[in-house]
Design an enzyme around this catalytic site. Structure first.
Site, PDB file in Angstrom:
ATOM      1  N   ASP A  37      42.001   2.896  -6.188  1.00  0.00           N
ATOM      2  CA  ASP A  37      42.668   2.797  -5.132  1.00  0.00           C
ATOM      3  C   ASP A  37      44.375   2.836  -5.640  1.00  0.00           C
ATOM      4  O   ASP A  37      45.380   2.617  -4.938  1.00  0.00           O
ATOM      5  CB  ASP A  37      42.538   1.602  -4.371  1.00  0.00           C
ATOM      6  CG  ASP A  37      42.634   0.258  -5.032  1.00  0.00           C
ATOM      7  OD1 ASP A  37      42.823   0.280  -6.220  1.00  0.00           O
ATOM      8  OD2 ASP A  37      42.561  -0.663  -4.286  1.00  0.00           O
ATOM      9  N   SER A  38      44.522   2.895  -6.860  1.00  0.00           N
ATOM     10  CA  SER A  38      45.752   3.168  -7.681  1.00  0.00           C
ATOM     11  C   SER A  38      46.539   4.398  -6.976  1.00  0.00           C
ATOM     12  O   SER A  38      47.727   4.593  -7.117  1.00  0.00           O
ATOM     13  CB  SER A  38      45.580   2.996  -9.109  1.00  0.00           C
ATOM     14  OG  SER A  38      45.077   4.097  -9.606  1.00  0.00           O
TER      15      SER A  38
ATOM     16  N   ASP B  15      36.554   3.345  -5.736  1.00  0.00           N
ATOM     17  CA  ASP B  15      37.291   1.925  -5.406  1.00  0.00           C
ATOM     18  C   ASP B  15      36.878   1.746  -3.943  1.00  0.00           C
ATOM     19  O   ASP B  15      37.286   2.463  -2.955  1.00  0.00           O
ATOM     20  CB  ASP B  15      38.588   1.954  -5.677  1.00  0.00           C
ATOM     21  CG  ASP B  15      39.088   0.966  -6.523  1.00  0.00           C
ATOM     22  OD1 ASP B  15      38.076   0.149  -7.145  1.00  0.00           O
ATOM     23  OD2 ASP B  15      40.014   0.986  -7.605  1.00  0.00           O
TER      24      ASP B  15
ATOM     25  N   LYS C 262      33.508   0.509  -6.870  1.00  0.00           N
ATOM     26  CA  LYS C 262      33.989  -0.765  -7.681  1.00  0.00           C
ATOM     27  C   LYS C 262      34.738  -1.501  -6.703  1.00  0.00           C
ATOM     28  O   LYS C 262      35.370  -1.272  -5.567  1.00  0.00           O
ATOM     29  CB  LYS C 262      35.175  -0.348  -8.612  1.00  0.00           C
ATOM     30  CG  LYS C 262      35.916  -1.258  -9.387  1.00  0.00           C
ATOM     31  CD  LYS C 262      36.665  -0.934 -10.721  1.00  0.00           C
ATOM     32  CE  LYS C 262      38.134  -0.191 -10.346  1.00  0.00           C
ATOM     33  NZ  LYS C 262      38.850  -1.072  -9.384  1.00  0.00           N
TER      34      LYS C 262
ATOM     35  N   GLU D 158      37.134  -5.375  -6.292  1.00  0.00           N
ATOM     36  CA  GLU D 158      37.935  -6.579  -6.971  1.00  0.00           C
ATOM     37  C   GLU D 158      37.162  -7.838  -6.826  1.00  0.00           C
ATOM     38  O   GLU D 158      37.052  -8.155  -5.405  1.00  0.00           O
ATOM     39  CB  GLU D 158      39.163  -6.501  -6.574  1.00  0.00           C
ATOM     40  CG  GLU D 158      39.936  -5.214  -7.003  1.00  0.00           C
ATOM     41  CD  GLU D 158      41.166  -5.138  -6.960  1.00  0.00           C
ATOM     42  OE1 GLU D 158      41.999  -6.098  -6.509  1.00  0.00           O
ATOM     43  OE2 GLU D 158      42.142  -4.236  -7.163  1.00  0.00           O
TER      44      GLU D 158
ATOM     45  N   GLU E  38      40.654  -6.531 -16.414  1.00  0.00           N
ATOM     46  CA  GLU E  38      42.112  -6.407 -16.517  1.00  0.00           C
ATOM     47  C   GLU E  38      43.035  -7.219 -16.879  1.00  0.00           C
ATOM     48  O   GLU E  38      43.056  -8.370 -16.332  1.00  0.00           O
ATOM     49  CB  GLU E  38      42.658  -5.639 -15.101  1.00  0.00           C
ATOM     50  CG  GLU E  38      44.055  -5.131 -15.167  1.00  0.00           C
ATOM     51  CD  GLU E  38      44.443  -4.322 -13.902  1.00  0.00           C
ATOM     52  OE1 GLU E  38      43.605  -3.847 -13.289  1.00  0.00           O
ATOM     53  OE2 GLU E  38      45.619  -3.827 -13.763  1.00  0.00           O
TER      54      GLU E  38
HETATM   55  O1  KIV Z   1      42.679   1.688  -8.843  1.00  0.00           O
HETATM   56  C1  KIV Z   1      42.679   1.837 -10.458  1.00  0.00           C
HETATM   57  O2  KIV Z   1      43.197   2.715 -11.021  1.00  0.00           O
HETATM   58  C2  KIV Z   1      42.050   0.708 -11.244  1.00  0.00           C
HETATM   59  C3  KIV Z   1      42.381   0.725 -12.566  1.00  0.00           C
HETATM   60  C4  KIV Z   1      43.560   0.188 -12.819  1.00  0.00           C
HETATM   61  C5  KIV Z   1      40.979   0.174 -13.325  1.00  0.00           C
HETATM   62  O3  KIV Z   1      41.557  -0.330 -10.727  1.00  0.00           O
END
Ligand code: KIV
Length: 264
Positions: free
Chosen positions: A43-44, A82, A111, A113, A180
């Site tokens: 989600d970056s 994510d 994924k 958090e 992280e």
């Molecule tokens: O969203 C993302 O790219 C991430 C990485 C920084 C691990 O969660």
């Protein structure tokens, strides 16, 4: 090339470092495929692709669209997608959104958090056949301003909490765990006590693998201050600027297009 399996990734623990980079689009997915073990549709993309200030504005639809584009082009590497902010606030919401995201993207892992409060959600998703990657330490969805991010695990009490959280997440069914910005000694301990692989970002060489955001290794946004764990491996911004410059000059000087570029 054959599709990598989770069994193969697991077998790399304590033997060979696992590699992971983010991708949000078809061309990057094609370049990464077969080179890295894991491709993360992170989600970056909120900040890298959409220019948001943080990741909180990312929607399930954005993750679905970018996820589909990447997974379709990942024939060999495994993929992780994510779960965006506020899509897993309780078990029911998490399962509904997770199933939607996995069924529309066909990603191998999902994924989320994680902290003490959502271990139950990891357990519930795992029981419902979702392969979960947990993300602990600095979890970007908690920050509205990334400049406030600081490493964690330096004092004994934080270190203990992280170790116990990591163990509980493994017991809850996590398949992998992203660490992280976790203090080196703690990241090493977590890696040693878990039987699932740890993938580090700013958490030292002692993790089982490493992940970075693709834009960072390519040196996009070179004028913004980056955390110290980032390393630029090339300067794509420079190459793109050069190509743009040559294109503009060529058009202005009528050197492009030539006859060979035209239909007659
Ligand atoms: O969203 C993302 O790219 C991430 C990485 C920084 C691990 O969660």
């Amino acid at each position: 090339m054959n599709k990598l399996s989770y069994k193969k990734i697991l077998s790399k623990k304590n033997k060979m470092p696992i590699t992971c980079l983010t991708a949000y689009s078809k061309p990057i997915a094609k370049i990464l495929d077969g080179e890295v073990d894991l491709i993360l549709i992170g989600d970056s993309l909120g900040t890298t692709v959409y220019g948001m200030k943080n990741t909180r504005g990312v929607t399930l639809d954005m993750m679905k669209n970018h996820g589909k584009a990447v997974v379709k082009n990942a024939k060999s590497s495994m993929t992780i997608v994510d779960m965006p902010y506020n899509t897993y606030r309780n078990k029911k919401e998490a399962l509904k959104n997770a199933q939607e995201l996995i069924s529309s993207t066909k990603a191998d892992f999902l994924k989320i958090e994680t902290d003490k409060k959502n271990i139950e959600i990891v357990k519930y998703l795992s029981e419902n056949k979702i392969r979960v990657v947990s993300h602990i330490g600095v979890t970007p969805q908690k920050f509205s301003d990334f400049r406030k991010i600081k490493s964690v695990g330096k004092n004994t009490s934080d270190a203990k909490k992280l170790l116990s959280l990591a163990s509980e997440l493994e017991r809850a069914g996590s398949k992998l765990i992203v660490l992280e910005c976790i203090n080196e000694t703690v990241a090493k301990k977590i890696t040693n006590i878990l039987s699932i692989p740890t993938i580090g970002i700013g958490s030292s060489k002692f993790c089982d693998g490493q992940v970075l955001v693709i834009d960072d290794i390519l040196n996009f946004n070179s004028n913004t201050k980056k955390p110290k764990f980032i390393k630029n491996f090339t300067n794509v911004e420079k190459s793109i600027s050069k190509a743009v410059n040559i294109f503009v000059k060529s058009v202005k000087n009528k050197k492009f297009p030539l006859k060979k570029h035209s239909y007659r």
